[in-house]
Scaffold this motif. Structure first.
Motif, PDB file in Angstrom:
ATOM      1  N   MET A   1       0.826  -1.133   0.041  1.00 13.36           N
ATOM      2  CA  MET A   1      -0.010  -0.041   0.063  1.00 13.36           C
ATOM      3  C   MET A   1       0.798   1.271   0.052  1.00 13.36           C
ATOM      4  O   MET A   1       2.000   1.202   0.744  1.00 13.36           O
ATOM      5  CB  MET A   1      -0.629  -0.283   1.405  1.00 13.36           C
ATOM      6  CG  MET A   1      -2.143   0.659   1.380  1.00 13.36           C
ATOM      7  SD  MET A   1      -2.807   0.337   2.978  1.00 13.36           S
ATOM      8  CE  MET A   1      -3.111  -1.330   2.963  1.00 13.36           C
ATOM      9  N   THR A   2       0.512   2.349  -0.833  1.00 12.03           N
ATOM     10  CA  THR A   2       1.342   3.444  -0.826  1.00 12.03           C
ATOM     11  C   THR A   2       0.655   4.718  -0.963  1.00 12.03           C
ATOM     12  O   THR A   2      -0.490   4.698  -1.553  1.00 12.03           O
ATOM     13  CB  THR A   2       2.233   3.535  -2.260  1.00 12.03           C
ATOM     14  OG1 THR A   2       2.826   2.100  -2.414  1.00 12.03           O
ATOM     15  CG2 THR A   2       3.268   4.588  -2.385  1.00 12.03           C
ATOM     16  N   GLU A   3       0.909   5.669  -0.192  1.00 14.86           N
ATOM     17  CA  GLU A   3       0.365   6.836   0.046  1.00 14.86           C
ATOM     18  C   GLU A   3       1.162   8.068  -0.412  1.00 14.86           C
ATOM     19  O   GLU A   3       2.028   8.047  -0.178  1.00 14.86           O
ATOM     20  CB  GLU A   3       0.139   7.078   1.792  1.00 14.86           C
ATOM     21  CG  GLU A   3      -0.767   7.829   2.151  1.00 14.86           C
ATOM     22  CD  GLU A   3      -0.857   9.269   1.993  1.00 14.86           C
ATOM     23  OE1 GLU A   3      -1.852  10.090   2.089  1.00 14.86           O
ATOM     24  OE2 GLU A   3       0.327   9.818   1.724  1.00 14.86           O
ATOM     25  N   TYR A   4       0.309   9.085  -1.485  1.00 15.86           N
ATOM     26  CA  TYR A   4       0.981   9.940  -1.896  1.00 15.86           C
ATOM     27  C   TYR A   4       0.292  11.279  -1.301  1.00 15.86           C
ATOM     28  O   TYR A   4       1.241  12.222  -1.501  1.00 15.86           O
ATOM     29  CB  TYR A   4       0.637   9.972  -3.541  1.00 15.86           C
ATOM     30  CG  TYR A   4       1.398   8.672  -4.256  1.00 15.86           C
ATOM     31  CD1 TYR A   4       0.645   7.546  -4.028  1.00 15.86           C
ATOM     32  CD2 TYR A   4       2.494   8.667  -4.896  1.00 15.86           C
ATOM     33  CE1 TYR A   4       1.263   6.259  -4.561  1.00 15.86           C
ATOM     34  CE2 TYR A   4       2.999   7.755  -5.348  1.00 15.86           C
ATOM     35  CZ  TYR A   4       2.725   6.497  -5.262  1.00 15.86           C
ATOM     36  OH  TYR A   4       3.193   5.422  -5.860  1.00 15.86           O
ATOM     37  N   THR A   5      -0.807  11.343  -0.925  1.00 15.31           N
ATOM     38  CA  THR A   5      -1.542  12.756  -0.737  1.00 15.31           C
ATOM     39  C   THR A   5      -0.702  13.372   0.405  1.00 15.31           C
ATOM     40  O   THR A   5      -0.134  14.458   0.433  1.00 15.31           O
ATOM     41  CB  THR A   5      -2.702  12.744  -0.262  1.00 15.31           C
ATOM     42  OG1 THR A   5      -3.630  12.013  -1.386  1.00 15.31           O
ATOM     43  CG2 THR A   5      -3.460  13.874   0.181  1.00 15.31           C
ATOM     44  N   HIS A   6      -0.462  12.937   1.553  1.00 19.02           N
ATOM     45  CA  HIS A   6       0.228  13.320   2.667  1.00 19.02           C
ATOM     46  C   HIS A   6       1.648  13.389   2.188  1.00 19.02           C
ATOM     47  O   HIS A   6       2.623  14.421   2.502  1.00 19.02           O
ATOM     48  CB  HIS A   6       0.074  12.597   3.846  1.00 19.02           C
ATOM     49  CG  HIS A   6      -1.323  12.541   4.695  1.00 19.02           C
ATOM     50  ND1 HIS A   6      -1.681  13.623   5.294  1.00 19.02           N
ATOM     51  CD2 HIS A   6      -2.317  11.709   4.428  1.00 19.02           C
ATOM     52  CE1 HIS A   6      -2.929  13.246   5.749  1.00 19.02           C
ATOM     53  NE2 HIS A   6      -3.340  12.092   5.301  1.00 19.02           N
TER      54      HIS A   6
ATOM     55  N   GLU B   1      -2.820   0.280  -7.321  1.00 19.27           N
ATOM     56  CA  GLU B   1      -3.576   1.069  -8.251  1.00 19.27           C
ATOM     57  C   GLU B   1      -4.887   1.553  -7.504  1.00 19.27           C
ATOM     58  O   GLU B   1      -5.604   2.406  -7.907  1.00 19.27           O
ATOM     59  CB  GLU B   1      -4.520  -0.153  -9.146  1.00 19.27           C
ATOM     60  CG  GLU B   1      -3.405  -0.893 -10.085  1.00 19.27           C
ATOM     61  CD  GLU B   1      -4.114  -2.056 -10.668  1.00 19.27           C
ATOM     62  OE1 GLU B   1      -4.600  -2.879  -9.937  1.00 19.27           O
ATOM     63  OE2 GLU B   1      -4.089  -2.074 -12.153  1.00 19.27           O
ATOM     64  N   SER B   2      -4.999   1.440  -6.131  1.00 23.86           N
ATOM     65  CA  SER B   2      -6.162   2.145  -5.436  1.00 23.86           C
ATOM     66  C   SER B   2      -5.887   3.603  -5.348  1.00 23.86           C
ATOM     67  O   SER B   2      -6.856   4.388  -4.937  1.00 23.86           O
ATOM     68  CB  SER B   2      -6.275   1.452  -3.938  1.00 23.86           C
ATOM     69  OG  SER B   2      -5.254   1.733  -2.925  1.00 23.86           O
ATOM     70  N   VAL B   3      -4.549   4.032  -5.415  1.00 25.29           N
ATOM     71  CA  VAL B   3      -4.388   5.632  -5.478  1.00 25.29           C
ATOM     72  C   VAL B   3      -4.554   6.083  -6.648  1.00 25.29           C
ATOM     73  O   VAL B   3      -4.574   7.475  -7.049  1.00 25.29           O
ATOM     74  CB  VAL B   3      -2.946   5.709  -5.164  1.00 25.29           C
ATOM     75  CG1 VAL B   3      -2.684   5.028  -3.943  1.00 25.29           C
ATOM     76  CG2 VAL B   3      -1.890   5.652  -6.108  1.00 25.29           C
ATOM     77  N   TYR B   4      -4.812   5.436  -8.171  1.00 29.82           N
ATOM     78  CA  TYR B   4      -5.042   6.223  -9.207  1.00 29.82           C
ATOM     79  C   TYR B   4      -6.099   6.993  -9.181  1.00 29.82           C
ATOM     80  O   TYR B   4      -5.921   8.297  -9.545  1.00 29.82           O
ATOM     81  CB  TYR B   4      -5.541   5.185 -10.158  1.00 29.82           C
ATOM     82  CG  TYR B   4      -4.460   4.088 -10.930  1.00 29.82           C
ATOM     83  CD1 TYR B   4      -3.198   4.554 -11.003  1.00 29.82           C
ATOM     84  CD2 TYR B   4      -4.880   3.042 -11.639  1.00 29.82           C
ATOM     85  CE1 TYR B   4      -2.186   3.829 -11.570  1.00 29.82           C
ATOM     86  CE2 TYR B   4      -3.931   2.097 -12.114  1.00 29.82           C
ATOM     87  CZ  TYR B   4      -2.640   2.486 -12.048  1.00 29.82           C
ATOM     88  OH  TYR B   4      -1.705   1.450 -12.717  1.00 29.82           O
ATOM     89  N   ALA B   5      -7.266   6.871  -8.872  1.00 28.02           N
ATOM     90  CA  ALA B   5      -8.434   7.723  -9.184  1.00 28.02           C
ATOM     91  C   ALA B   5      -8.467   8.686  -7.698  1.00 28.02           C
ATOM     92  O   ALA B   5      -8.997   9.739  -7.775  1.00 28.02           O
ATOM     93  CB  ALA B   5      -9.779   7.053  -9.139  1.00 28.02           C
ATOM     94  N   ARG B   6      -8.063   7.966  -6.535  1.00 24.74           N
ATOM     95  CA  ARG B   6      -8.178   8.649  -5.007  1.00 24.74           C
ATOM     96  C   ARG B   6      -7.176   9.539  -4.927  1.00 24.74           C
ATOM     97  O   ARG B   6      -7.170  10.573  -4.572  1.00 24.74           O
ATOM     98  CB  ARG B   6      -8.073   7.775  -3.998  1.00 24.74           C
ATOM     99  CG  ARG B   6      -8.097   8.274  -2.827  1.00 24.74           C
ATOM    100  CD  ARG B   6      -8.154   7.009  -1.612  1.00 24.74           C
ATOM    101  NE  ARG B   6      -6.739   6.508  -1.495  1.00 24.74           N
ATOM    102  CZ  ARG B   6      -6.353   5.202  -1.474  1.00 24.74           C
ATOM    103  NH1 ARG B   6      -7.618   4.328  -1.278  1.00 24.74           N
ATOM    104  NH2 ARG B   6      -5.209   4.776  -1.306  1.00 24.74           N
ATOM    105  N   GLU B   7      -5.856   9.466  -5.504  1.00 16.67           N
ATOM    106  CA  GLU B   7      -4.773  10.346  -4.945  1.00 16.67           C
ATOM    107  C   GLU B   7      -4.192  10.872  -6.189  1.00 16.67           C
ATOM    108  O   GLU B   7      -3.727  11.998  -6.299  1.00 16.67           O
ATOM    109  CB  GLU B   7      -3.819   9.812  -4.058  1.00 16.67           C
ATOM    110  CG  GLU B   7      -4.485   9.211  -2.804  1.00 16.67           C
ATOM    111  CD  GLU B   7      -3.493   8.508  -1.980  1.00 16.67           C
ATOM    112  OE1 GLU B   7      -2.247   8.966  -1.841  1.00 16.67           O
ATOM    113  OE2 GLU B   7      -4.181   7.651  -1.177  1.00 16.67           O
ATOM    114  N   LEU B   8      -3.604   9.888  -7.125  1.00 12.77           N
ATOM    115  CA  LEU B   8      -2.775  10.511  -8.263  1.00 12.77           C
ATOM    116  C   LEU B   8      -3.500  11.322  -9.511  1.00 12.77           C
ATOM    117  O   LEU B   8      -2.857  12.295  -9.528  1.00 12.77           O
ATOM    118  CB  LEU B   8      -1.883   9.240  -8.936  1.00 12.77           C
ATOM    119  CG  LEU B   8      -0.930   8.354  -8.237  1.00 12.77           C
ATOM    120  CD1 LEU B   8      -0.482   7.482  -9.039  1.00 12.77           C
ATOM    121  CD2 LEU B   8       0.019   9.386  -7.565  1.00 12.77           C
ATOM    122  N   ALA B   9      -4.566  10.866 -10.054  1.00 11.84           N
ATOM    123  CA  ALA B   9      -5.397  11.794 -10.738  1.00 11.84           C
ATOM    124  C   ALA B   9      -5.704  13.142 -10.224  1.00 11.84           C
ATOM    125  O   ALA B   9      -5.290  14.098 -10.808  1.00 11.84           O
ATOM    126  CB  ALA B   9      -6.435  10.950 -11.399  1.00 11.84           C
TER     127      ALA B   9
END
Lengths: 470, 470, 470
Positions: free
Chosen positions: B333-338, B362-370
């Motif tokens: 699991m990888t976090e980008y927002t914080h 892939e769970s961050v594609y729509a939630r954080e990266l885009a």
């Protein structure tokens, strides 16, 4: 001149069987009245009923969905006329702003923003050519001319859009003056408030003290204890109900819920009054206030909504220059199973509570939200929200939610928009995507067409009406 | 003899309307030059330009995608000729290794590895039968014969593959000797380095001290302070630029960013020199060095890439026997927002920075990266990576990213491969899947065919060229 | 009278090419024997072989999938006849319960529950009309009549369902008396136990002490030390093997694994005996016991299954009144990469171990589980489980797992059901969805039809038989 491509069966899967069935289902919902149970349209629009000034002001300047995309490709917000907090000069030539927007309209290919805008241009304004650098000023003129006519006044559009109910979002201390004026005007449009107390709940925010003073004025008594604070909120909720409200809303970072003792709550409240509340204090206070809001909803019948999961104002420089809601709120992973447990254990079995949950974290749809909604009598799932209010977002929502929560634990579509003229476009997209989803189930012989049509009408209209007690 | 099934419209949705449109779009991109802006092909291949020794050495032994799958089904790595660290004996009979591979080729059904290999066999080597236990030695002979001919030398293949740019990955202290030899050779293939300083940044790794010594040699001065260390990196980046580099890359565990004070940075660096840096020290040092790399990119113009999220060498026994990159790196699991907030607040609004983000989560594609890419001017999204460099992975990527980030905040395809002959196959799959995605949007009347074709060409070629400043 | 719509090509994508191929593949698997390698059917059903009492008892009362949905829409569990723990009165009129169920059957539109029930009504009971308020009593009569006939006795249904193996789930101290009676009866149905020691491993549970006493009785010796405890478990595993078991199972909150020293394990065990073990002690003890279970599996050959990720009994009020397994277990985010590392480093390379991993957190399919299964020889992936045992759930599973793990690191379908008559419906849905997935690969020219048919038969039957050593 490139013509707009508003195909009557747009957005549907091109598989002929699904497309054909989707069309049949959609044609039974496309003209149903619109219920917009949650959004951010300014109620003064309808109280004043003045013409929209110009296309840039109508479409671009209030819509962070649009200028965030332009900003991501290097266009400064100043060039788009976004007002600065300190009043520093920004572009004021609306035609120039519109030209910049038009020249970069290609950036929106494949996004819901373009889907909505094309609908607005074509259906609302009768524009027949696409927006390009070349057509920009012609389209500007066309829209500007329309905006001067009575048919394009806010109330006329509201009626033309066939809106049955439009819910605005209003602070705890708001006077609801525009709502009163609307009711007194004789116009029959139903524009109702929603009670959103975030500003008086976030005790860590710099503005909190001022908000409490506004709340004191609104209530007519001093708020020097947690008990008075609760009384004030209860009184304001009653006032909102008297002014037509059917719901509350909380935009919180985390859906964490935990009840404090009376003494703990009072202690935090006193810290807040003294201006010494920390971020951790604010989180604890919010967790308690979500519990309190549920209790109040059970008592006064207002539907409770939670919108968690956005890290607001991620870009400090943009916030410092331009303020909040400028397209730099970024979602985070959000947990519901543990966080909501205390609230649901205390109130989730109570049939008087309707708790509508939204999320920006799609990984919880099938894992947490659908199982919660498929068990607790109080829980309902709000529509796919914000970044997920889109063709793919809606499709993922239905596919990940339906098998565990069914259709009847969802509450229909929520546009949640600030952009009034986009409302029909957004509901149209939702009705089309639900029609497609139901068509696919029909084509797979999982439901039959009669049932699909009945469900389509529930998703487009019935479930919102019922669950928001309208 | 079972024939290879390389259907001209392979991989496209079989819905006739989508397939037909996808074919039209794909046929405008299939022959465009290949830009490979990030990968791990050995530059000595092109400096030396010697024949590949045999099929096992060409396809299997360097490709952990392949032998991890065989290993998962009980085949020992020794039997596949994977060299051990201590030199313990492994299978050396290449025909036997190839036979083992062929006998288990059925395991790859439904995987991208088989898609790529079938393309290599059929298109690159002109093989007409499928790889089975029975055909294994005939195919071995066929490939071996081809490899002896001038048409199958590395440079000839590079030219035949229509590669416009191939980027290798090179350590901070590397001499870039092969790149120099290639330029001096008169051959016009563009093979450029990429600056990857992981080995000199990870102060917890046992090899760090030796890497710093290599760096000292490369720079020609001693590195006994953090300030000298930074000077060394800046000098090496300049050297890389002079040798054609346009980008840097960091393979980090977490995308956490946080700036240290000069004193803190110096203290950690001194601990590292003394060999007492802890894992936590290394994490803090890396977080600071990601900040520093962004600053340097703004100054020297190199595009910055981040590849986070793999727990490397998960299987200690395999690592001890065979070393790194043996198919046992497992994502987390990888976090980008914080994690990226500090970097983006400092540098994300700077138009001189291009920061290309990759993910294994892939769970961050729509939630954080885009949302990040759809707001910050500096942020671009790299292609679906590694385990997600596949038909389904590409489809999920476009579906989860496009509606929020658009197409223009993505940077085209990255093959990231060690397997040189698989490059055309990988780009071909990517062009097909993008064509299919655009065909679906076209069939749904969301974009029109002209626009789809223009976008297809951007995704296949234009966006890589522009964003990597090529 | 609305007829049931059990279309022969139901559930398949309506795209004609995919539907046609899916039908071809499915028709080669639909009549294969059923292997049910993990589930919760009561073995006494087949030992006693008595008629099922009535439709409410057969379908509704044991199936929390059904009554959780009714409960979520405000129907009290008492009204459905769900027995209370304290014996407080609940509805006993089975016809009234059935009527309530029928009146709310529309809630299940789009859910797998309705897919299974419709199959049971139509195929198992030959019912020709849909379940509605109007038809409820006629259908009740119809089913009741059938249940009195020899053809609807449990063993007759087992034979009719073409079940080759049915695995039950049994506690460590269970006598396996029904399994013995079945073997002695002369009936040839293969009903085998599975060793599930959760009750004797969770040292924080109130019931633990009593379970240890049951275990002592079963073993015939006192368990006053960790060493004796391990001996007891080993002995019971042997007993299970002698009674036909091929597997073990653990339903744990987290898949965390960590080996304790002998002294630490003993200390925790003594705390547990004294009734002072904390929740943290229980987590540490479980992490160690997962390690121990892997060691034992290597020694005795039992296949090891892990089912983590449910927060059990989320709704305390429902648990207090009605007990466990009442539809209020809610999944949580679950991590495998870090948590399983210690176990896999110690045992994951051992060809004697088969470790079948399940999850309720779909975000780990592509990120963690497929990479683990695509590398470690011991790891296999269980089918999409519980909330994800559905059309969409199965589709997501194959799409997110196959490209990295292949087909051969999966173990076929697991129904995991308490509802015996739903077994054929569940396997039928799985075979259809696998056929559709393979048909799509075939239509895209990624595999050919012969291969798709061979793979379909593996997924429907072969892989379960092989991986569970049946």
């Amino acid at each position: 001149m490139a013509k707009f491509n508003l195909h009557p069966e747009r957005f549907f899967d091109s598989n002929p069987e699904v497309r054909n069935l989707a069309g049949k289902i959609y044609r039974t919902t496309q003209d149903m009245p619109i219920i917009s149970p949650h959004g951010h349209v300014d109620p003064w629009l309808f109280a004043d009923n003045q013409p929209f000034p110009d296309p840039a002001e109508l479409f671009l300047i209030p819509d962070h969905y649009l200028y965030r995309m332009l900003y991501s490709q290097g266009i400064r917000l100043q060039a788009l006329g976004i007002p600065t907090r300190d009043g520093a000069a920004v572009e004021t030539d609306r035609r120039k702003i519109w030209q910049t927007f038009a020249e970069h309209y290609y950036l929106f290919a494949g996004t819901p923003s373009r889907v909505w805008l094309n609908h607005e241009f074509a259906v609302v304004f009768g524009i027949e050519e696409t927006l390009t650098a070349d057509s920009a000023q012609r389209i500007y003129d066309h829209i500007l001319e329309k905006l001067q006519t009575p048919d394009y006044l806010p109330r006329a559009l509201f009626d033309r859009f066939n809106i049955e109910v439009l819910t605005t979002t209003d602070g705890a201390a708001d006077t609801l003056e525009p709502h009163r004026l609307i009711r007194q005007s004789g116009w029959r449009g139903r524009v109702i408030p929603c009670f959103r107390p975030d500003a008086v709940i976030n005790i860590h925010a710099g503005a909190w003290r001022g908000e409490i003073e506004r709340l004191e004025k609104a209530c007519g008594f001093g708020i020097d204890s947690f008990q008075h604070y609760i009384q004030a909120l209860e009184q304001r909720r009653l006032f909102f109900r008297e002014n037509g409200a059917v719901s509350t809303d909380q935009g919180i970072f985390s859906p964490y819920t935990h009840e404090l003792s009376a003494r703990e709550a009072e202690a935090l409240f006193q810290k807040a009054l003294q201006g010494t509340a920390t971020e951790a204090d604010a989180a604890a206070f919010t967790a308690h206030m979500v519990m309190e809001m549920a209790r109040m909803s059970i008592e006064d019948g207002l539907v409770m909504q939670l919108h968690p999961g956005a890290l607001r104002n991620h870009n400090q420089a943009v916030f410092d220059q331009f303020g909040a809601d400028k397209g730099c709120d970024i979602p985070v992973m959000t947990e519901y199973t543990h966080n909501l447990r205390e609230l649901l254990n205390k109130y989730g079995n109570d049939p008087r509570l309707t708790l509508v949950l939204f999320t920006l974290d799609e990984s919880v749809y099938a894992r947490e939200l659908a199982p919660l909604a498929g068990h607790y009598p109080a829980v309902r799932l709000g529509a796919s929200w914000w970044f997920h209010d889109s063709m793919e977002g809606m499709r993922r929502y239905r596919r990940m939610v339906t098998e565990t929560a069914g259709f009847y634990n969802t509450v229909g579509f929520t546009d949640d928009t600030r952009a009034f003229p986009s409302i029909p476009a957004r509901h149209d997209l939702s009705r089309r995507m639900d029609a497609e989803f139901l068509a696919d189930l029909t084509a797979r012989h999982i439901i039959d067409l009669d049932e699909a049509i009945a469900l389509g009408r529930e998703l487009a209209y019935g479930l919102a009406k019922k669950n928001y007690k309208l």
